[in-house]
Design an enzyme around this catalytic site. Structure first.
Site, PDB file in Angstrom:
ATOM      1  N   CYS A  20      -1.142   1.566  10.334  1.00 48.21           N
ATOM      2  CA  CYS A  20      -2.426   0.944  10.673  1.00 48.21           C
ATOM      3  C   CYS A  20      -2.169  -0.242  11.600  1.00 48.21           C
ATOM      4  O   CYS A  20      -2.495  -1.388  11.302  1.00 48.21           O
ATOM      5  CB  CYS A  20      -3.142   0.491   9.400  1.00 48.21           C
ATOM      6  SG  CYS A  20      -4.891   0.082   9.632  1.00 48.21           S
ATOM      7  N   ASP A  43      -2.602 -10.731   3.777  1.00 47.37           N
ATOM      8  CA  ASP A  43      -2.023 -11.279   4.996  1.00 47.37           C
ATOM      9  C   ASP A  43      -2.698 -10.595   6.193  1.00 47.37           C
ATOM     10  O   ASP A  43      -3.694  -9.905   6.031  1.00 47.37           O
ATOM     11  CB  ASP A  43      -0.516 -11.035   5.016  1.00 47.37           C
ATOM     12  CG  ASP A  43      -0.197  -9.595   5.338  1.00 47.37           C
ATOM     13  OD1 ASP A  43      -0.964  -8.713   4.888  1.00 47.37           O
ATOM     14  OD2 ASP A  43       0.789  -9.322   6.039  1.00 47.37           O
ATOM     15  N   CYS A  51      -1.971   8.472   7.844  1.00 43.49           N
ATOM     16  CA  CYS A  51      -2.361   7.417   6.915  1.00 43.49           C
ATOM     17  C   CYS A  51      -2.839   7.966   5.570  1.00 43.49           C
ATOM     18  O   CYS A  51      -3.655   8.883   5.519  1.00 43.49           O
ATOM     19  CB  CYS A  51      -3.476   6.576   7.533  1.00 43.49           C
ATOM     20  SG  CYS A  51      -3.994   5.202   6.488  1.00 43.49           S
ATOM     21  N   CYS A  67      -3.483   7.270  12.597  1.00 43.37           N
ATOM     22  CA  CYS A  67      -4.399   7.599  11.502  1.00 43.37           C
ATOM     23  C   CYS A  67      -4.100   8.945  10.842  1.00 43.37           C
ATOM     24  O   CYS A  67      -4.359   9.130   9.654  1.00 43.37           O
ATOM     25  CB  CYS A  67      -5.838   7.557  11.996  1.00 43.37           C
ATOM     26  SG  CYS A  67      -6.356   5.923  12.590  1.00 43.37           S
ATOM     27  N   GLU A 105       9.409 -14.660   2.010  1.00 43.07           N
ATOM     28  CA  GLU A 105       7.980 -14.805   2.290  1.00 43.07           C
ATOM     29  C   GLU A 105       7.686 -16.024   3.146  1.00 43.07           C
ATOM     30  O   GLU A 105       6.838 -15.974   4.033  1.00 43.07           O
ATOM     31  CB  GLU A 105       7.179 -14.870   0.977  1.00 43.07           C
ATOM     32  CG  GLU A 105       7.142 -13.561   0.193  1.00 43.07           C
ATOM     33  CD  GLU A 105       6.519 -12.414   0.981  1.00 43.07           C
ATOM     34  OE1 GLU A 105       5.841 -12.667   1.994  1.00 43.07           O
ATOM     35  OE2 GLU A 105       6.739 -11.260   0.589  1.00 43.07           O
ATOM     36  N   CYS A 135     -11.317   6.127   5.072  1.00 42.00           N
ATOM     37  CA  CYS A 135     -11.423   5.021   6.032  1.00 42.00           C
ATOM     38  C   CYS A 135     -12.756   5.089   6.780  1.00 42.00           C
ATOM     39  O   CYS A 135     -13.011   6.008   7.564  1.00 42.00           O
ATOM     40  CB  CYS A 135     -10.264   5.070   7.015  1.00 42.00           C
ATOM     41  SG  CYS A 135     -10.287   3.721   8.218  1.00 42.00           S
ATOM     42  N   TYR A 143      -1.568 -16.844   0.277  1.00 43.06           N
ATOM     43  CA  TYR A 143      -0.828 -15.613   0.497  1.00 43.06           C
ATOM     44  C   TYR A 143       0.503 -15.597  -0.247  1.00 43.06           C
ATOM     45  O   TYR A 143       0.819 -14.669  -0.992  1.00 43.06           O
ATOM     46  CB  TYR A 143      -0.564 -15.356   1.993  1.00 43.06           C
ATOM     47  CG  TYR A 143       0.529 -14.342   2.153  1.00 43.06           C
ATOM     48  CD1 TYR A 143       0.269 -12.999   1.915  1.00 43.06           C
ATOM     49  CD2 TYR A 143       1.846 -14.719   2.394  1.00 43.06           C
ATOM     50  CE1 TYR A 143       1.272 -12.049   1.949  1.00 43.06           C
ATOM     51  CE2 TYR A 143       2.861 -13.787   2.436  1.00 43.06           C
ATOM     52  CZ  TYR A 143       2.570 -12.453   2.219  1.00 43.06           C
ATOM     53  OH  TYR A 143       3.569 -11.524   2.228  1.00 43.06           O
TER      54      TYR A 143
END
Length: 362
Positions: free
Chosen positions: A202, A150, A212, A209, A49, A218, A132
């Site tokens: 995305c 994030d 997705c 899309c 991370e 959305c 984060y």
DNA sequence: CAATCGTGGCG
DNA sequence: TCGCCAAGATT
């Protein structure tokens, strides 16, 4: 007129998508293993991370492997020489991360018995761990229901709810939305699923899309164009700064290096002698500003783009008969790979000594 | 809050 | 070619 209704967003479709389409990454436990109770090593999660902060997966992979091989446990990293850590980090950028990485490992080793805190709050108090990373490690390594946000999540959320407030002002609202969406079960997979979705479906440009799992819920997709989100504040222009760098080489093939200040740009990293980097071309960017008198010869200009300015570095080279007393030390050119040289300095050296590095870029 | 802080890849 | 931007933290 046909009314298209939107489903209420939920974690379930995303987790189902993640089970099928998750990325396999070196620091990850597959969802299948995780379902059997296998948890990733907190040290691995934390290390990845921190490396991934503002850094692409592709760039991180070799560094992650190198660090784990060299320092298998957090206590090994805590016991390492800071200089060795900086040298291993060289090229990855944002060098404050490396300094904080070392400090964090030391804190875990000495103040927490070598075991990472298992709460968001406890993690957040450690060096180099912000909102984060604390949430990510808590969720992924410790199964805590922490809201992870994030850049990927910001993009997904901004589209899902068609948030028109520009970033970064919209962050608190986005965080609320993520928190409401984060499930009690599999919070770590949820966080990673959101990030995988942002990275592969995305995307900033031309999002896919039709593939997705949120396509039925959305708002941006229904109302307008998802690519218009997130809205961001206008950014400033990037100024140009000028400077000179000096590569002195002895007959024995040694080069003069020195250490930069601990804080600030490239803090704690190694450099060749350079002038200050200023807004205008002046005497300081010429051979007249060299660390000592020598037969300095021009070796061209290196242009390097930092986050907030562009640097145009005049390169000067000189063959030195004998080592001259100066700040810093003389290092064999054959040992430059082991130094904590940031990319801009490797470029400068490569301009003067083309064969200094196996792979020279620029 | 705004500025600072690297680098490389990609459209 | 060049602007964008990538699993942000710190001051």
């Amino acid at each position: 007129m046909t009314l298209i209704t939107l489903d209420t967003p939920s974690a379930k479709p995303l987790l189902d998508w993640y089970d099928r389409h998750h990325r396999d990454l070196p620091w990850r436990i597959s969802p299948g293993m995780a379902a059997r109770g296998v948890k990733p090593d907190p040290y691995h999660v934390w290390l990845s991370e921190v490396m991934l902060q503002q850094t692409t997966v592709q760039a991180v992979k070799p560094y992650f492997e190198k660090f784990l091989q060299r320092w298998p446990e957090v206590t090994d990293l805590a016991a390492a020489e800071t200089e060795a850590v900086m040298a291993a980090w060289a090229g990855l950028g944002y060098y404050a991360r490396a300094r904080n990485l070392k400090k964090c490992a030391e804190a875990v080793a000495t103040e927490h018995g070598g075991v990472f805190p298992d709460t968001e709050e406890g993690l957040r108090s450690l060096p180099g761990i912000g909102d984060y990373t604390a949430a990510a490690v808590a969720a992924i390594a410790f199964d805590r229901q922490a809201a992870v946000m994030d850049g990927n999540v910001e993009r997904v959320i901004s589209r899902l709810y068609a948030i028109t407030t520009p970033l970064p002002a919209a962050k608190p609202l986005m965080k609320e939305k993520v928190a409401l969406l984060t499930p009690a079960a599999r919070p770590g997979d949820f966080a990673q699923a959101m990030m995988d979705l942002g990275a592969t479906i995305c995307t900033p440009k031309r999002p896919a899309c039709s593939l997705c799992p949120f396509r039925g819920s959305c708002e941006a997709l229904k109302l307008s164009d998802p690519e218009l989100f997130p809205v961001k504040a206008a950014k400033k222009e990037k100024p140009v700064r000028y400077g000179a760098a000096f590569i002195a080489v002895t007959g024995d093939g040694e080069i003069l290096l020195r250490r930069r200040a601990e804080s600030g740009l490239l803090g704690g990293m190694t450099e060749v002698p350079t002038t200050a980097w200023t807004a205008r071309i002046d005497g300081e960017t010429s051979a007249a500003a060299a660390p000592f008198e020598a037969a300095w010869q021009s070796a061209g200009t290196v242009i390097h783009v930092f986050t907030h300015f562009e640097l145009r570095l005049s390169i000067w080279r000189a063959a030195i008969a004998a080592k001259i007393g100066a700040d810093g030390w003389w290092e064999p050119v054959t040992n430059l790979e082991a130094q904590a040289l940031p990319t801009v300095m490797k470029k400068a050296i490569a301009a003067a000594i083309p064969l200094a590095f196996k792979t020279s870029k620029g």
